[in-house]
Design an enzyme around this catalytic site. Structure first.
Site, PDB file in Angstrom:
ATOM      1  N   TYR A 113     -44.782   8.614  -4.021  1.00 36.78           N
ATOM      2  CA  TYR A 113     -44.166   9.096  -5.252  1.00 36.78           C
ATOM      3  C   TYR A 113     -45.089   9.128  -6.466  1.00 36.78           C
ATOM      4  O   TYR A 113     -44.735   9.714  -7.485  1.00 36.78           O
ATOM      5  CB  TYR A 113     -42.908   8.278  -5.541  1.00 36.78           C
ATOM      6  CG  TYR A 113     -41.828   8.572  -4.518  1.00 36.78           C
ATOM      7  CD1 TYR A 113     -41.052   9.710  -4.631  1.00 36.78           C
ATOM      8  CD2 TYR A 113     -41.634   7.743  -3.417  1.00 36.78           C
ATOM      9  CE1 TYR A 113     -40.081  10.010  -3.682  1.00 36.78           C
ATOM     10  CE2 TYR A 113     -40.670   8.026  -2.467  1.00 36.78           C
ATOM     11  CZ  TYR A 113     -39.899   9.167  -2.606  1.00 36.78           C
ATOM     12  OH  TYR A 113     -38.955   9.469  -1.650  1.00 36.78           O
ATOM     13  N   VAL A 173     -37.080  14.016   4.931  1.00 38.22           N
ATOM     14  CA  VAL A 173     -37.411  15.286   5.572  1.00 38.22           C
ATOM     15  C   VAL A 173     -37.451  15.051   7.076  1.00 38.22           C
ATOM     16  O   VAL A 173     -38.053  14.086   7.555  1.00 38.22           O
ATOM     17  CB  VAL A 173     -38.769  15.840   5.084  1.00 38.22           C
ATOM     18  CG1 VAL A 173     -39.101  17.151   5.791  1.00 38.22           C
ATOM     19  CG2 VAL A 173     -38.766  16.030   3.562  1.00 38.22           C
ATOM     20  N   VAL A 224     -33.685  10.464  -0.071  1.00 41.22           N
ATOM     21  CA  VAL A 224     -34.747  11.466   0.061  1.00 41.22           C
ATOM     22  C   VAL A 224     -35.317  11.390   1.475  1.00 41.22           C
ATOM     23  O   VAL A 224     -35.742  10.322   1.919  1.00 41.22           O
ATOM     24  CB  VAL A 224     -35.860  11.228  -0.972  1.00 41.22           C
ATOM     25  CG1 VAL A 224     -36.972  12.257  -0.804  1.00 41.22           C
ATOM     26  CG2 VAL A 224     -35.300  11.269  -2.385  1.00 41.22           C
ATOM     27  N   ARG A 277     -44.835  18.422   6.147  1.00 37.79           N
ATOM     28  CA  ARG A 277     -46.071  19.151   5.816  1.00 37.79           C
ATOM     29  C   ARG A 277     -45.814  20.640   5.590  1.00 37.79           C
ATOM     30  O   ARG A 277     -46.664  21.477   5.834  1.00 37.79           O
ATOM     31  CB  ARG A 277     -47.129  18.981   6.921  1.00 37.79           C
ATOM     32  CG  ARG A 277     -47.436  17.541   7.301  1.00 37.79           C
ATOM     33  CD  ARG A 277     -48.087  16.770   6.160  1.00 37.79           C
ATOM     34  NE  ARG A 277     -48.475  15.441   6.575  1.00 37.79           N
ATOM     35  CZ  ARG A 277     -47.717  14.350   6.453  1.00 37.79           C
ATOM     36  NH1 ARG A 277     -46.493  14.454   5.912  1.00 37.79           N
ATOM     37  NH2 ARG A 277     -48.141  13.166   6.848  1.00 37.79           N
ATOM     38  N   PHE A 318     -30.639   1.048  -4.097  1.00 34.94           N
ATOM     39  CA  PHE A 318     -29.637   2.102  -4.213  1.00 34.94           C
ATOM     40  C   PHE A 318     -30.074   3.318  -3.405  1.00 34.94           C
ATOM     41  O   PHE A 318     -31.205   3.431  -3.000  1.00 34.94           O
ATOM     42  CB  PHE A 318     -29.410   2.501  -5.675  1.00 34.94           C
ATOM     43  CG  PHE A 318     -30.643   2.873  -6.443  1.00 34.94           C
ATOM     44  CD1 PHE A 318     -31.143   4.175  -6.407  1.00 34.94           C
ATOM     45  CD2 PHE A 318     -31.320   1.934  -7.203  1.00 34.94           C
ATOM     46  CE1 PHE A 318     -32.278   4.531  -7.117  1.00 34.94           C
ATOM     47  CE2 PHE A 318     -32.454   2.270  -7.933  1.00 34.94           C
ATOM     48  CZ  PHE A 318     -32.936   3.564  -7.884  1.00 34.94           C
ATOM     49  N   VAL A 338     -41.449  20.826   1.836  1.00 35.73           N
ATOM     50  CA  VAL A 338     -40.024  20.565   1.621  1.00 35.73           C
ATOM     51  C   VAL A 338     -39.836  19.463   0.579  1.00 35.73           C
ATOM     52  O   VAL A 338     -39.031  19.604  -0.356  1.00 35.73           O
ATOM     53  CB  VAL A 338     -39.336  20.196   2.945  1.00 35.73           C
ATOM     54  CG1 VAL A 338     -37.879  19.777   2.699  1.00 35.73           C
ATOM     55  CG2 VAL A 338     -39.386  21.370   3.920  1.00 35.73           C
ATOM     56  N   LEU A 339     -40.572  18.364   0.725  1.00 37.27           N
ATOM     57  CA  LEU A 339     -40.414  17.269  -0.225  1.00 37.27           C
ATOM     58  C   LEU A 339     -40.801  17.701  -1.639  1.00 37.27           C
ATOM     59  O   LEU A 339     -40.085  17.410  -2.607  1.00 37.27           O
ATOM     60  CB  LEU A 339     -41.270  16.070   0.202  1.00 37.27           C
ATOM     61  CG  LEU A 339     -41.233  14.865  -0.746  1.00 37.27           C
ATOM     62  CD1 LEU A 339     -39.823  14.322  -0.879  1.00 37.27           C
ATOM     63  CD2 LEU A 339     -42.195  13.774  -0.267  1.00 37.27           C
TER      64      LEU A 339
END
Length: 412
Positions: free
Chosen positions: A123, A84, A82, A90, A412, A93-94
């Site tokens: 998260y 950007v 993951v 900002r 991972f 996108v995430l």
């Protein structure tokens, strides 16, 4: 130009991965590491956000099975890669990647999404809770002794090439997975990650080494993979043993492997990271202070299908509780759920209900307690869980608690 999100095409992988390296600071992966990532990537589960021909956002998932309390192996999306690009932060996108990915996980029928976080603060807003922790140790072997159990002297140790030892090591690992929540059943190809050893990633240490512990019948009962980093001062040697991983099936093999690592000539420090917070080593050492334990977060868990996830694991006590769950990002989980376990070891039932709520929490807290390593009571003390019926917190906390600390042995 409008941004476009789409599933990754195989011939786009290099551009996609170049973006990921840039998002993580611009340090290039070694050729060996890059090829490993290429072989493990699941293109159909990989997303890219494109600004014209430029990839500016990415997210992927591995198809894992994660051990949960009771020993079941539950399908889970292992969220990874993951990032950007700095020029496009900002701009949502995430959030758009997380939205699409969790929708896809739900469609795939996986009850869980799991990840390791480069920045844990990110998260929680997407519903991930910190479910496992690990402890790193830096042991001064000149000051610290090992108190080993009976049978340790009967274990035979043998140095083996790490690649040639893989089949035996993987058999040991596979026997351990169901014993400890948070461990991942390795999919084909993942065994290569354990022995990937590009010289540029060794930090001046030796090539990867492997020692196996054998029973009297010749069966392998454990293994340790490690490197030795030579160092010298005017006083003499100051070498260090850097332990990559150590897994064993019984106390004698565990102790024999640690004793070997503590006694390697010209070394005075044993460093190891990502050990369980209840690791036997903490009880083998004579002085835990001079082992310098440091705790950090490990696996972050997100319940995607709340009732399926809660019914998949076992519970340590009977419980009948109504949960009021907040989940703004995956609203299909929000609302009141009755969790019922008739007796210790009985199959759980989780169904929607209109009965009065007895505990109020968000899906993030459920993710944190899901593997049994975080207590509901601790979260309540932090104000993250509210008890609405007296006694409900204690009952639910006992049910969710596990016998061993959950642990993720590798990233991972």
């Amino acid at each position: 130009m409008a941004l476009e999100m789409r599933v990754l095409e195989q011939d786009e992988w290099d551009v996609w991965f170049d973006h990921l390296e840039l998002a993580f600071g611009g340090v290039a992966e070694s050729p060996q590491g890059r090829e490993l990532f290429r072989s493990l990537t699941e293109p159909a589960r990989s997303l890219g956000v494109w600004d014209g021909a430029e990839c500016v956002g990415s997210a992927s998932a591995f198809s894992f099975r994660v051990a949960v309390p009771g020993g079941a192996l539950v399908p889970a999306a292992g969220v990874t890669m993951v990032g950007v690009t700095p020029t496009h932060r900002r701009r949502g996108v995430l959030s758009s990647l997380m939205r699409r990915q969790l929708d896809d996980v739900r469609v795939a029928g996986e009850a869980l999404a799991v990840l390791t976080a480069s920045d844990p603060a990110i998260y929680g807003r997407f519903g991930y809770g910190t479910a496992t922790y690990s402890v790193a140790l830096e042991v001064d072997t000149a000051r610290v002794r090992l108190n080993v159990p009976p049978g340790t002297d009967g274990v035979r140790l043998r140095l083996v090439d790490p690649v040639r030892a893989l089949p035996d090591c993987e058999r040991v690992y596979a026997q351990l997975v169901a014993r400890r929540p948070g461990m991942l059943a390795r999919q084909p190809g993942w065994e290569r990650a354990a022995v990937s050893d590009p010289p540029e990633d060794r930090g001046g240490a030796s090539p990867l080494k492997c020692v196996v512990a054998e029973r009297a019948d010749g069966g392998v009962a454990g293994y340790a993979r490690y490197r030795v980093k030579a160092d010298w001062s005017a006083a003499g040697s100051e070498g260090k043993v850097e332990v990559a991983d150590l897994d064993a099936l019984d106390p004698a093999a565990t102790a024999a492997l640690w004793r070997y690592l503590f006694s390697i000539d010209l070394t005075w420090t044993v460093r190891t990271g990502k050990r369980p917070v209840d690791d036997p080593l903490l009880h083998l050492v004579s002085d835990v202070r001079w082992s310098r334990p440091t705790v950090r977060d490990g696996l972050h868990v997100r319940l995607v299908d709340l009732p399926a996830a809660l019914e998949a694991r076992a519970y340590g006590a009977a419980v009948d509780v109504v949960l009021e769950v907040e989940d703004a990002f995956c609203p299909w989980n929000a609302g009141r759920w009755r969790l019922t376990v008739a007796a210790n070891g009985a199959k759980a039932s989780c169904t929607r209900t209109s009965d009065p709520a007895e505990l109020a929490l968000s899906v993030r807290e459920l993710g944190a307690v899901y593997l049994g390593g975080v207590a509901l009571g601790a979260l309540a003390a932090a104000g993250r869980v509210r008890e609405l019926r007296p006694g409900a917190l204690t009952e639910a906390s006992r049910a969710f608690a596990g016998d061993v600390a959950p642990w993720l042995p590798h990233g991972f």
